[in-house]
Design an enzyme around this catalytic site. Structure first.
Site, PDB file in Angstrom:
ATOM      1  N   GLU A  54     192.063 159.822 -41.196  1.00 50.91           N
ATOM      2  CA  GLU A  54     190.717 159.454 -40.752  1.00 50.91           C
ATOM      3  C   GLU A  54     189.953 160.633 -40.166  1.00 50.91           C
ATOM      4  O   GLU A  54     188.716 160.679 -40.234  1.00 50.91           O
ATOM      5  CB  GLU A  54     190.796 158.330 -39.716  1.00 50.91           C
ATOM      6  CG  GLU A  54     191.196 156.985 -40.285  1.00 50.91           C
ATOM      7  CD  GLU A  54     192.696 156.757 -40.327  1.00 50.91           C
ATOM      8  OE1 GLU A  54     193.116 155.632 -40.625  1.00 50.91           O
ATOM      9  OE2 GLU A  54     193.443 157.737 -40.049  1.00 50.91           O
ATOM     10  N   PHE A 116     198.558 142.311 -32.807  1.00 54.14           N
ATOM     11  CA  PHE A 116     199.040 143.529 -33.444  1.00 54.14           C
ATOM     12  C   PHE A 116     197.897 144.530 -33.610  1.00 54.14           C
ATOM     13  O   PHE A 116     196.835 144.210 -34.126  1.00 54.14           O
ATOM     14  CB  PHE A 116     199.627 143.170 -34.818  1.00 54.14           C
ATOM     15  CG  PHE A 116     200.073 144.351 -35.620  1.00 54.14           C
ATOM     16  CD1 PHE A 116     201.147 145.131 -35.222  1.00 54.14           C
ATOM     17  CD2 PHE A 116     199.419 144.691 -36.796  1.00 54.14           C
ATOM     18  CE1 PHE A 116     201.564 146.220 -35.974  1.00 54.14           C
ATOM     19  CE2 PHE A 116     199.813 145.781 -37.557  1.00 54.14           C
ATOM     20  CZ  PHE A 116     200.901 146.554 -37.139  1.00 54.14           C
ATOM     21  N   GLN A 117     198.115 145.743 -33.148  1.00 52.79           N
ATOM     22  CA  GLN A 117     197.169 146.871 -33.210  1.00 52.79           C
ATOM     23  C   GLN A 117     195.898 146.636 -32.392  1.00 52.79           C
ATOM     24  O   GLN A 117     194.960 147.436 -32.472  1.00 52.79           O
ATOM     25  CB  GLN A 117     196.794 147.221 -34.656  1.00 52.79           C
ATOM     26  CG  GLN A 117     197.934 147.870 -35.431  1.00 52.79           C
ATOM     27  CD  GLN A 117     197.499 148.427 -36.772  1.00 52.79           C
ATOM     28  OE1 GLN A 117     196.670 147.848 -37.465  1.00 52.79           O
ATOM     29  NE2 GLN A 117     198.073 149.559 -37.151  1.00 52.79           N
ATOM     30  N   ARG A 257     181.125 186.248 -28.387  1.00 56.75           N
ATOM     31  CA  ARG A 257     182.336 186.808 -28.997  1.00 56.75           C
ATOM     32  C   ARG A 257     182.317 186.616 -30.507  1.00 56.75           C
ATOM     33  O   ARG A 257     182.718 187.495 -31.257  1.00 56.75           O
ATOM     34  CB  ARG A 257     183.576 186.136 -28.391  1.00 56.75           C
ATOM     35  CG  ARG A 257     184.868 186.768 -28.865  1.00 56.75           C
ATOM     36  CD  ARG A 257     186.078 186.175 -28.173  1.00 56.75           C
ATOM     37  NE  ARG A 257     187.292 186.635 -28.818  1.00 56.75           N
ATOM     38  CZ  ARG A 257     188.461 186.043 -28.718  1.00 56.75           C
ATOM     39  NH1 ARG A 257     188.587 184.959 -27.969  1.00 56.75           N
ATOM     40  NH2 ARG A 257     189.521 186.511 -29.352  1.00 56.75           N
ATOM     41  N   VAL A 387     187.236 177.160 -37.872  1.00 55.09           N
ATOM     42  CA  VAL A 387     187.134 177.703 -36.517  1.00 55.09           C
ATOM     43  C   VAL A 387     188.285 178.665 -36.226  1.00 55.09           C
ATOM     44  O   VAL A 387     189.434 178.402 -36.588  1.00 55.09           O
ATOM     45  CB  VAL A 387     187.113 176.553 -35.487  1.00 55.09           C
ATOM     46  CG1 VAL A 387     187.293 177.072 -34.073  1.00 55.09           C
ATOM     47  CG2 VAL A 387     185.801 175.789 -35.615  1.00 55.09           C
ATOM     48  N   PHE A 472     192.341 184.196 -32.886  1.00 55.78           N
ATOM     49  CA  PHE A 472     191.299 184.154 -31.858  1.00 55.78           C
ATOM     50  C   PHE A 472     191.931 183.991 -30.482  1.00 55.78           C
ATOM     51  O   PHE A 472     191.533 184.646 -29.511  1.00 55.78           O
ATOM     52  CB  PHE A 472     190.338 182.993 -32.154  1.00 55.78           C
ATOM     53  CG  PHE A 472     189.003 183.112 -31.474  1.00 55.78           C
ATOM     54  CD1 PHE A 472     188.013 183.920 -31.998  1.00 55.78           C
ATOM     55  CD2 PHE A 472     188.735 182.406 -30.317  1.00 55.78           C
ATOM     56  CE1 PHE A 472     186.774 184.032 -31.381  1.00 55.78           C
ATOM     57  CE2 PHE A 472     187.495 182.497 -29.694  1.00 55.78           C
ATOM     58  CZ  PHE A 472     186.516 183.313 -30.226  1.00 55.78           C
ATOM     59  N   ILE A 473     192.945 183.140 -30.382  1.00 57.11           N
ATOM     60  CA  ILE A 473     193.632 182.927 -29.113  1.00 57.11           C
ATOM     61  C   ILE A 473     194.520 184.113 -28.773  1.00 57.11           C
ATOM     62  O   ILE A 473     194.672 184.477 -27.602  1.00 57.11           O
ATOM     63  CB  ILE A 473     194.463 181.627 -29.161  1.00 57.11           C
ATOM     64  CG1 ILE A 473     193.591 180.462 -29.625  1.00 57.11           C
ATOM     65  CG2 ILE A 473     195.086 181.325 -27.814  1.00 57.11           C
ATOM     66  CD1 ILE A 473     192.327 180.263 -28.798  1.00 57.11           C
ATOM     67  N   GLU A 476     192.385 186.426 -26.962  1.00 59.44           N
ATOM     68  CA  GLU A 476     192.147 185.990 -25.585  1.00 59.44           C
ATOM     69  C   GLU A 476     193.342 186.285 -24.694  1.00 59.44           C
ATOM     70  O   GLU A 476     193.184 186.709 -23.533  1.00 59.44           O
ATOM     71  CB  GLU A 476     191.839 184.481 -25.571  1.00 59.44           C
ATOM     72  CG  GLU A 476     190.498 184.127 -26.163  1.00 59.44           C
ATOM     73  CD  GLU A 476     190.214 182.637 -26.129  1.00 59.44           C
ATOM     74  OE1 GLU A 476     189.039 182.260 -26.299  1.00 59.44           O
ATOM     75  OE2 GLU A 476     191.159 181.846 -25.925  1.00 59.44           O
TER      76      GLU A 476
END
Length: 579
Positions: A54, A116-117, A257, A387, A472-473, A476
């Site tokens: 989803e 249920f659910q 950045r 990203v 990217f991390i 950092e």
């Protein structure tokens, strides 16, 4: 005479169609099957797109909205189906685009009985939504959905409708008429007194800078005329990439950045910043805090959020700049503009010096990827960017043409945006060339989206920059002086994975292999392609922490910085300014 009746869920789907919605993403579930049956009955009006998670559907719905301006639609069944939507819904919320989420629920007769659910869904979506309702009767179903769409458009956000599954099975009187035909868009006119005050500041400025955000999308010629009439350099937010031509000599790129060197230098040196249609969250770090500040926005709540404001103009961005052009005196080209242009030229030449350079350890640099994209990209190509370092690389090296489109996850910055966004782009613009650009971290998160690309035979060019790191991390962690931990990834042969899905795929480790793969990509017609480019893990130039200015850094620090980033030929803006 007996009134005509219609199934409630079918009527709801007709409302979607009335609003111009032609496709919807999701996965069936027992709590959503009444709507599934309605979608089957109305499949000639609203196409159901099957996803395998989803989150893919929710991100695709957000991307639909960003690319088209029309509302995107996704659904999830009760419990896990609905909660899986959250990442994509928050992306839409943070980037201020309309999305409708339909959430399945257990039958009304079973609600509040620990079915249920069954979960209490309404509070879950309270934070992410501008409209959040549980349908209370079958008759309400089309009405609530109609209201939800209106609210999503009006407030540029997420509308959530929770539907007990049994309500969609009921026959109701066919009397409701959707309000789609009443949908209007208007512009907010700025006050002339505010425009006059802004022009006074502009006339007094020695180093003015225009910074544009997505609020001025579609106004390329107005921004160009403003920049040229007032001899003013221009910067942009990431979400506004492509609004102003990348190659224009007055364009300095992005600040922050995920940015260009030139954009950061201009924004910190400027004595006046005209901040248009943006809510750039890092302004306090990269804008001159002493600069005079003119802010133009249609949302007064944003005034002063990022910088103290000298003139606030509440009004449509395009109309405001047009009025300033009409009323303002032209500024002559000066040292400030010329120095920025020289800085841009220096930056441009330095970047392109790596266009066909091999990287380290038998791997590629990223620049050849973009040189090849430029070679094969059509004038109306759409670029969907994931990203991480891939965002940074794409912001710098994708050179946007007038009719091309760019989208990414901006404020929420969710990894995994690329593959689902590519699905949205191709469904919304089937005749346009679509590229997705991802790092290996983000690409792995939404791999299941490739199944949907293949299932619907969507000719999407998926390019992975595999550097075996959350790069990217990693940067950092380096900047904060901590150990590099948890950021390194095992290599994955994404070409083999994609091949198992029936997708044409290539693994690339050299310039020649890259060119061959791109030639194949140019020819794809009815299936996606995956190009896994193995790139070295060299850190991109940290434009947020440049060590080029001899007034701030020692010669030894500058030399060391230039050697690491192969930046011997880079100059600083201060070196180009005589004053």
């Amino acid at each position: 005479m007996t009134a005509k009746t219609i199934n409630a869920a079918v009527k709801m789907v007709e409302v979607l169609s009335d609003w111009g919605i032609d496709h919807i993403y999701g996965i069936p579930g027992g709590s959503f099957n009444s709507t599934m049956d309605a979608l089957f009955q109305k499949k000639d009006k609203v196409k159901y797109i099957q996803v395998r998670h989803e989150e893919v559907g929710a991100i695709a719905a957000a991307a639909d909205s960003k690319l088209t301006g029309k509302i995107g639609v996704v659904f999830g069944s009760a419990g896990p189906g609905g909660t899986h939507l959250m990442n994509g819904l928050y992306d839409a919320m943070c980037d201020h685009v309309p999305v409708l989420a339909l959430i399945g629920q257990t039958p009304a007769s079973q609600m509040n009985r620990y079915a249920f659910q069954e979960i209490n869904e309404n509070p879950i979506y309270a934070d992410v939504s501008v409209y959040n309702r549980v349908v209370m009767t079958p008759e309400q179903l089309p009405i609530v959905v109609d209201n939800a769409i209106k609210e999503a458009y009006a407030k540029k956000g997420v509308a959530v409708v929770t539907i007990p599954v049994d309500y969609g099975q009921v026959e109701i009187s066919d009397v409701f008429v959707s309000s789609a035909h009443t949908h209007k868009i208007s512009v907010l006119l700025p006050k002339e007194v505010d425009i006059d005050a802004a022009l006074v500041l502009l006339a007094q400025a020695k180093k003015p800078y225009l910074y544009i955000g997505q609020g001025i999308s579609g106004a390329r010629e107005v921004v160009k005329q403003f920049s040229e009439q007032f001899s003013i350099p221009v910067g942009a937010s990431v979400l506004a990439k492509g609004v102003f031509p990348d190659e224009h000599e007055n364009f300095m790129g992005m600040s922050g950045r995920v940015a260009w060197k030139t954009g950061n230098e201009a924004s910190i040196e400027a004595d006046l910043i005209i901040f248009v249609g943006s809510d750039f969250p890092f302004a306090e770090n990269f804008f001159n805090p002493k600069a005079k500040f003119i802010q133009i926005d249609i949302d007064s709540a944003k005034f002063g959020r990022r910088h103290s404001v000298d003139v606030a103009i509440l009004g449509d961005a395009k109309l405001t700049l047009q009025r300033m052009i009409e009323k303002g005196e032209s500024r002559t080209k000066d040292e400030w503009l010329e120095a920025n242009r020289e800085n841009k030229k220096n930056w441009w030449n330095w970047r392109h010096s790596f266009d066909y350079r091999e990287g380290k350890n038998g791997l590629l640099r990223v620049e050849p990827i973009y040189a090849e994209i430029s070679r094969i990209a059509d004038d109306e190509a759409i670029f969907v960017v994931d990203v991480g370092n891939v965002t940074l690389n794409s912001v710098r090296h994708l050179e946007m043409r007038a009719s091309q489109k760019f989208t990414t996850s901006g404020w929420f910055a969710t990894m995994g945006y690329g593959i689902p966004g590519g699905i949205a782009a191709k469904l919304s613009y089937p005749d346009r060339q679509v590229f997705t650009l991802s790092g290996d971290g983000g690409f792995a998160m939404m791999l299941m989206g490739l199944i949907t690309q293949a299932q619907y035979r969507l000719p999407i060019i998926n390019i992975v920059q595999t550097n075996r790191s959350f790069g990217f991390i990693e940067g950092e962690q380096e900047d904060t002086g901590q150990s590099k931990f948890g950021v390194f990834l095992d290599d994955v042969d994404f070409a083999t994975v994609a091949s198992g899905m029936g997708i044409e795929s290539y693994t690339v480790r050299s310039i020649n292999e890259l060119r061959q793969a791109m030639d194949a990509a140019k020819k794809i017609k009815d299936l996606p392609i995956v190009i896994d480019v193995k790139v070295d893990d060299s850190r991109p130039l940290p434009v947020e922490n440049l060590k080029l200015d001899p007034k701030r850094y020692s010669e030894e620090e500058i030399v060391k910085f230039k050697e690491r980033y192969e930046a011997r030929d880079l100059l600083s803006l201060k070196e180009l300014l005589k004053g």
